[in-house]
Design a protein around this motif. Structure first.
Motif, PDB file in Angstrom:
ATOM      1  N   ALA A 183       0.683  -1.414   0.084  1.00  0.00           N
ATOM      2  CA  ALA A 183       0.037  -0.228   0.063  1.00  0.00           C
ATOM      3  C   ALA A 183       1.121   1.275  -0.052  1.00  0.00           C
ATOM      4  N   THR A 184       2.037   1.189   0.824  1.00  0.00           N
ATOM      5  CA  THR A 184       2.841   2.359   0.592  1.00  0.00           C
ATOM      6  C   THR A 184       3.524   2.518  -0.734  1.00  0.00           C
ATOM      7  N   VAL A 185       3.868   1.595  -1.305  1.00  0.00           N
ATOM      8  CA  VAL A 185       4.537   1.835  -2.744  1.00  0.00           C
ATOM      9  C   VAL A 185       3.389   2.278  -3.630  1.00  0.00           C
ATOM     10  N   ALA A 202       0.362   3.839  -2.879  1.00  0.00           N
ATOM     11  CA  ALA A 202       0.126   5.004  -2.551  1.00  0.00           C
ATOM     12  C   ALA A 202       1.289   6.250  -3.050  1.00  0.00           C
ATOM     13  N   VAL A 203       2.499   6.117  -2.835  1.00  0.00           N
ATOM     14  CA  VAL A 203       3.476   7.074  -3.290  1.00  0.00           C
ATOM     15  C   VAL A 203       3.353   7.109  -4.927  1.00  0.00           C
ATOM     16  N   ALA A 204       3.183   6.092  -5.752  1.00  0.00           N
ATOM     17  CA  ALA A 204       3.253   5.996  -7.144  1.00  0.00           C
ATOM     18  C   ALA A 204       1.853   6.761  -7.453  1.00  0.00           C
ATOM     19  N   THR A 205       0.814   6.529  -6.933  1.00  0.00           N
ATOM     20  CA  THR A 205      -0.450   7.132  -7.286  1.00  0.00           C
ATOM     21  C   THR A 205      -0.480   8.613  -6.952  1.00  0.00           C
ATOM     22  N   ILE A 206      -0.121   9.027  -5.838  1.00  0.00           N
ATOM     23  CA  ILE A 206       0.054  10.526  -5.476  1.00  0.00           C
ATOM     24  C   ILE A 206       1.151  11.104  -6.336  1.00  0.00           C
ATOM     25  N   VAL A 207       2.293  10.664  -6.701  1.00  0.00           N
ATOM     26  CA  VAL A 207       3.194  11.329  -7.648  1.00  0.00           C
ATOM     27  C   VAL A 207       2.593  11.334  -9.100  1.00  0.00           C
ATOM     28  N   GLY A 208       1.791  10.352  -9.523  1.00  0.00           N
ATOM     29  CA  GLY A 208       1.100  10.252 -10.890  1.00  0.00           C
ATOM     30  C   GLY A 208       0.085  11.167 -11.150  1.00  0.00           C
ATOM     31  N   ALA A 262       5.714   1.209 -10.945  1.00  0.00           N
ATOM     32  CA  ALA A 262       6.028   0.837  -9.819  1.00  0.00           C
ATOM     33  C   ALA A 262       5.571  -0.489  -9.332  1.00  0.00           C
ATOM     34  N   MET A 263       4.689  -1.215 -10.158  1.00  0.00           N
ATOM     35  CA  MET A 263       4.081  -2.337  -9.649  1.00  0.00           C
ATOM     36  C   MET A 263       5.159  -3.501  -9.619  1.00  0.00           C
ATOM     37  N   PRO A 264       6.493  -3.607 -10.633  1.00  0.00           N
ATOM     38  CA  PRO A 264       7.610  -4.590 -10.278  1.00  0.00           C
ATOM     39  C   PRO A 264       8.173  -4.574  -8.845  1.00  0.00           C
ATOM     40  N   VAL A 265       8.078  -3.180  -8.295  1.00  0.00           N
ATOM     41  CA  VAL A 265       8.776  -3.160  -6.975  1.00  0.00           C
ATOM     42  C   VAL A 265       7.607  -3.996  -5.911  1.00  0.00           C
ATOM     43  N   VAL A 266       6.189  -3.788  -6.254  1.00  0.00           N
ATOM     44  CA  VAL A 266       5.339  -4.313  -5.262  1.00  0.00           C
ATOM     45  C   VAL A 266       5.353  -5.804  -5.365  1.00  0.00           C
ATOM     46  N   ASN A 267       5.590  -6.432  -6.802  1.00  0.00           N
ATOM     47  CA  ASN A 267       5.416  -7.848  -7.081  1.00  0.00           C
ATOM     48  C   ASN A 267       6.696  -8.485  -6.474  1.00  0.00           C
ATOM     49  N   GLY A 268       7.759  -7.665  -6.364  1.00  0.00           N
ATOM     50  CA  GLY A 268       9.173  -8.341  -5.824  1.00  0.00           C
ATOM     51  C   GLY A 268       8.999  -8.492  -4.352  1.00  0.00           C
ATOM     52  N   LEU A 269       8.229  -7.553  -3.532  1.00  0.00           N
ATOM     53  CA  LEU A 269       8.001  -7.439  -2.184  1.00  0.00           C
ATOM     54  C   LEU A 269       6.983  -8.500  -1.940  1.00  0.00           C
TER      55      LEU A 269
END
Length: 431
Positions: free
Chosen positions: A153-155, A157-163, A216-223
């Motif tokens: 959710a953190t990743v 949220a950051v990606a959505t707000i920046v976008g 940002a989704m590759p980061v989320v998937n890796g986690l």
């Protein structure tokens, strides 16, 4: 031939007859039930290298297996539990039903008995059914919510707000040109085009946010894949441990995601180009090319999706690099096309339905708030995007990770390695 007396003493002939009791072992000794004792963590007797495990009852030193001997109902060629001189013995049924030899816990000569790690974590360590895969995906969330929900959710949220911020900024830069176009349309068409100016910021913010979120989704998937892999063996990894393991795979995952999107985009571009050229030549030909091309595009998309579906978990859980991870994921998916496609499509439909239901209240509230404040509408839409993004990413990442583990357990005996890892984690492994 002498028959047994009333006390049940066998005849001098060493071969027991039907209805007789097999010769009993001397007091205080343990008969070898079903072959040599099993090793810790195994089910029954250990299998010889290259030989299949026995599935039929085998004879032992205490006579052939007997079903329903006189005076010993349910005995199966082994002394009953609690027989004098053999306290604590397992290997004979207690309630009269026949039991296969070798399935009771063996004696380890003073070592404490550790039960096999059948389900140390979120799934049983054997080939999985559809229900077990879905249950494991939800179980991964329950097992480590701090990582599965908190970090993802953190990743997102950051990606959505920046976008959204970049989208609004870009919309503001182009707002003078948009206002001029709006005024020209109003003069030429005699209609009010102010809605174009109002909707452009939201449209731009949504488009830019989608691009940033895709990166940002590759980061989320890796986690998420890392956390699921740890939960399978019953280990709850901390956020720091998950990040330490997944951070080295962010760039390979990002590169794969970009190339995957380019491949799909190229397929759609070829389809649209051929369709336009066909319509230019002839309308009937254009219709035929459009329909047949759409069918071919759907077949290609399904095939390419399945063959690349297991690349991310191969990269993360096996520590593969970019090229080796793509090759490994492609190889692992071979021969399981329909199973992988069916389960993934079912999971996608389920999560799509859930996210649609969840997004509806945010859309309704955003539309109502837009009458008072556009900024409040952007905020509500952004929150809805974060919530639906987390739901979709968490569940699908869990399903894909468990599909990868399931395929490897079916073909490569990964369950043996996972059992050993689970026993090492719990401290029940052999000394």
């Amino acid at each position: 031939m002498t028959t047994p007396d009333d006390a049940g003493t066998p005849a001098p002939d060493d071969t027991p007859r039907y209805g007789q009791r097999a010769p009993q072992p001397p007091a205080g000794t343990t008969p070898p039930v079903g072959g040599p004792p099993a090793q810790p963590g195994q089910y029954g007797p250990p299998a010889q290298p290259g030989q299949p495990a026995p599935t039929q009852p085998t004879s032992n030193a205490w006579g052939q297996p007997q079903y329903g001997q006189q005076g010993q109902p349910g005995q199966y060629g082994a002394p009953q539990y609690g027989q004098p001189g053999q306290p604590g013995q397992y290997g004979a049924p207690q309630y009269g039903g026949p039991q296969q030899p070798g399935y009771g816990p063996p004696s380890f000569a003073g070592k404490p008995y550790a039960p096999p790690a059948d389900k140390p974590g979120i799934i049983p360590l054997r080939p999985l059914s559809l229900g077990e895969i879905f249950d494991g995906a939800f179980g991964a969330i329950r097992a480590n919510p701090k990582v599965m929900l908190g970090m993802s959710a953190t990743v997102i949220a950051v990606a959505t707000i920046v976008g959204f911020g970049l989208g609004v900024l870009i919309s503001g830069i182009f707002s003078p040109q948009l206002a001029r176009i709006e005024a020209e349309l109003t003069v030429e068409m005699g209609a009010d085009a102010t809605g174009l100016t109002e909707m452009f910021p939201l449209l731009g913010a949504s488009m830019v946010s989608s691009v940033v979120l895709a990166l940002a989704m590759p980061v989320v998937n890796g986690l998420l894949i890392t956390s699921v892999g740890q939960s399978v063996i019953g280990r709850k990894a901390s956020a720091g441990e998950v990040w330490a393991q997944a951070k080295s795979k962010i760039w390979p995952l990002l590169g794969f995601s970009i190339l995957w999107s380019i491949a799909f985009g190229a397929a759609w571009f070829v389809y649209l180009l051929l369709t336009v050229l066909a319509f230019t030549a002839d309308v009937g030909l254009g219709v035929a090319v459009a329909l047949l091309g759409l069918l071919a595009l759907a077949v290609f998309s399904g095939w390419f999706l399945v063959r690349t579906l297991l690349v991310p978990p191969a990269m993360v859980l096996e520590g593969q690099g970019f090229a080796s991870g793509v090759k490994r994921g492609w190889t692992v998916s071979r021969g399981s096309f329909w199973r992988l496609l069916g389960i993934y499509l079912l999971a996608s439909v389920a999560v799509g339905t859930i996210t649609w239901l969840v997004s509806q209240p945010f859309g309704i509230i955003g539309g109502m708030v837009s009458l008072m404040s556009m900024f409040a509408m952007y905020a509500i839409v952004a929150v809805g995007s974060i919530v639906t993004g987390v739901i979709s990413a968490v569940f699908l990442a869990g399903v894909v990770s468990l599909l990868y583990i399931d395929v490897r357990m079916r073909r490569e005996g990964l369950d043996v390695e996972l059992t050993a890892a689970a026993e090492e984690h719990t401290g029940h492994g052999p000394a």
